[in-house]
Every structure is written in C-alpha cells, then in structure tokens.
Design an enzyme around this catalytic site. Structure first.
Site, PDB file in Angstrom:
ATOM      1  N   GLU A  48     -12.110   2.226   3.701  1.00 46.98           N
ATOM      2  CA  GLU A  48     -11.080   2.610   4.674  1.00 46.98           C
ATOM      3  C   GLU A  48     -11.116   4.010   4.934  1.00 46.98           C
ATOM      4  O   GLU A  48     -10.306   4.934   4.524  1.00 46.98           O
ATOM      5  CB  GLU A  48      -9.574   2.330   4.183  1.00 46.98           C
ATOM      6  CG  GLU A  48      -8.306   2.639   4.685  1.00 46.98           C
ATOM      7  CD  GLU A  48      -8.017   1.767   5.777  1.00 46.98           C
ATOM      8  OE1 GLU A  48      -8.955   0.791   6.287  1.00 46.98           O
ATOM      9  OE2 GLU A  48      -6.859   1.723   6.186  1.00 46.98           O
TER      10      GLU A  48
ATOM     11  N   GLU B 192       0.843  -1.153   0.005  1.00 44.78           N
ATOM     12  CA  GLU B 192      -0.123  -0.058  -0.011  1.00 44.78           C
ATOM     13  C   GLU B 192       0.818   1.352   0.028  1.00 44.78           C
ATOM     14  O   GLU B 192       1.526   1.603   0.935  1.00 44.78           O
ATOM     15  CB  GLU B 192      -0.992  -0.079   1.385  1.00 44.78           C
ATOM     16  CG  GLU B 192      -1.985   1.170   1.214  1.00 44.78           C
ATOM     17  CD  GLU B 192      -2.786   1.249   2.470  1.00 44.78           C
ATOM     18  OE1 GLU B 192      -3.684   1.860   2.305  1.00 44.78           O
ATOM     19  OE2 GLU B 192      -2.717   0.451   3.142  1.00 44.78           O
TER      20      GLU B 192
END
Length: 304
Positions: free
Chosen positions: A280, A185
């Site tokens: 998220e 990420e």
C-alpha cells in the site's frame, strides 16, 4: 552454481530474462518463465508496474506473477464494471494468484461516518456490504477494508465507539455467512478520523465478536501514529487478519525510510502469518528503473 539459487539472487525481472535470452538455454526456458515466488505473500496494486505492462490490467497481472508475486489488492474494485471484475477474477485464477483487499466504500467513506449513529450512514454502509458480497464472489476476495469515517465531535467518545460497534455488528451479519471478513484500518492521514490506533481497533473487534470483523494493520500508518510496531502487533495479534506495507517517511517501498522491515517481516513470519501483505504505497523511483528497484527492495526484505 546451482541454477535456481542463481536465478533467485539475480531477482529474475522480466527484463533480465528477455535480455538473457531465456530460450537459448536448452531445458531451461520453462523453469525460468517466472521468478521464484516470494516467501511472504506480498500483493501489489494496479499501476505499480504500468511501465513494464502498459497493456492493461491483464498484462499487469501477468507481469506481477512473472516477478513472483502471488496476490493482488485493488482498493477501487467496487467502482469497476462487472465485466472488469469478472476478468480480474478469471485472470487471478488462471495465474494461481489470490485477491487481497478492496474497500467497502460508500462514496467518500471517510465522511460517511459510522461514529455519528445516523441512520443514513448506516444504511449506506450496509448496502455497500451487500454489494461487496457479490463483488467478492466475482474476484475471489475474502477481505474488505472498512474505515468507520470521521470523528463526531458532538458526541462523547464512548457513544461514538458504541455506534461504530453496532454498525459493524450489522455488517458482520451480512458478511459472515459468506466467509468474508471486513478488516478495520486505523489511519494516520487525517486527525479527524475516528479510528487511529491498533488498541482501539482491537477493542472494537473484540466487542463485535465475529470472524467477519478483524484488524488491517498498516505498518506505515501505525509507525506514524504510535510506532513500537512489533510490540503493538504482539498485543493485538489475535485480531490482525491482514497487513499492509509502506515505509515512513514517504510511503514508498521498504528501504526508503526508517522502518527495519527485515526484522518486522521476520517477526511476522515467525508468528506463522500466511496472509496477504498489501503493498500500500507508491514507487520511490520513476519508470521501469523504479519498478525494478521496487521488486529488488522486496527481494531484500523477504524472509528466507
């Protein structure tokens, strides 16, 4: 009006069903216990619906399923007890939901930097990969988030990149035999982080050359770091295995910022993506009203 279409347009929140008195409709109750599932596989996290499901993780999972969500993600899964992990795994299975990402976190995984090449950091990372295999079995997970950590200013960028690649190759050797995938990420939280861009992550995944090492494309972070979302995803698509969501500015649900999620989700859907899309972000509004508004925001941008 065709009743399933009516239910879908109403959003079918649990509060609505209760207020409507679902059991008073003969032959109707079984059909509307749950909302129609979202077409995109949006995955909430624990705490997102705490006001509607104050009874704990099982009740919150049931609420998620009732609203049409088909997956969960839980960054802190490694910190949970074995009993709690097993309970989550069983509940997901019972509800027909799947597990999204949890974080391969060896403590403060930003400061445990694979870019340094230090053996102590590599050892911590590999030990956490081994632990993650067992956790993944308990909860039915396939994907785990990896952040390589901080930039190492005493080393040239090429050397740092080489260190990260070698560490991830070692991690892939642990995960690949179990069909597991670490998703790297790139983040926008801190300019000292090593991994910040999609093309950089793409290059690393190509170098690791394993199905166990792919990209987690977080729309919020990438909007902040580089924008041009659809074009960038298109260039790096072959390595993207997982997507996360958050509007910018604010990191809240779609419709609270500048990103045209309807267009972005339409493009992702047309690419044939059937993976998990993690929610998220935080809730823009407080309490039960904020939770219902969040669900409605996702109904508006879900692909038809």
């Amino acid at each position: 009006m065709e009743r399933r279409g009516f239910i879908k347009r109403m959003g079918v929140g649990s509060a609505f069903l209760s207020a409507a008195g679902a059991l008073s409709f003969p032959g109707f109750a079984e059909e509307i216990k749950r909302a129609i599932p979202f077409n995109m596989d949006f995955a909430p996290h624990f705490g997102m619906f705490r006001n509607h499901a104050p009874g704990g993780i099982v009740e919150e999972l049931k609420f998620m399923a009732d609203q049409g969500f088909r997956s969960l993600e839980d960054n802190g899964m490694l910190k949970r007890s074995v009993a709690e992990q097993e309970l989550i795994g069983k509940t997901l299975q019972d509800l027909g939901m799947r597990m999204g990402v949890f974080v391969i976190d060896g403590g403060d995984n930003w400061k445990v930097s694979l870019a340094t090449g230090k053996q102590e950091f590599l050892d911590t990372f590999l030990a956490t990969c081994r632990t993650s295999v067992e956790v993944a079995k308990r909860v039915g997970a396939k994907w785990m988030t990896v952040v390589p950590g901080y930039f190492e200013r005493n080393l040239p960028l090429g050397v740092q990149t080489g260190n990260v690649i070698e560490a991830l190759k070692r991690g892939a050797e642990i995960l690949e035999p179990h069909g597991l995938t670490m998703v790297l990420e790139p983040l926008s939280d801190n300019p000292d982080l090593f991994l910040r861009h999609a093309d950089q992550t793409y290059m690393i995944c190509k170098a690791v050359d394993s199905p166990a090492c792919k990209i987690l494309y977080d729309i919020y972070h990438m909007q902040r770091n580089e924008g041009n979302l659809i074009a960038t995803m298109d260039k790096t698509w072959s390595e993207i295995a997982y997507i996360q969501i958050g509007d910018n500015p604010g990191r809240k649900e779609p419709g609270t910022g500048e990103i045209n999620f309807s267009n972005v989700f339409k493009w992702i859907h047309e690419k044939g993506f059937t993976g998990v899309m993690g929610m998220e972000h935080g809730n823009a509004g407080p309490g039960k009203e904020g939770e219902l508004a969040l669900i409605e925001a996702y109904r508006k941008v879900d692909v038809k």
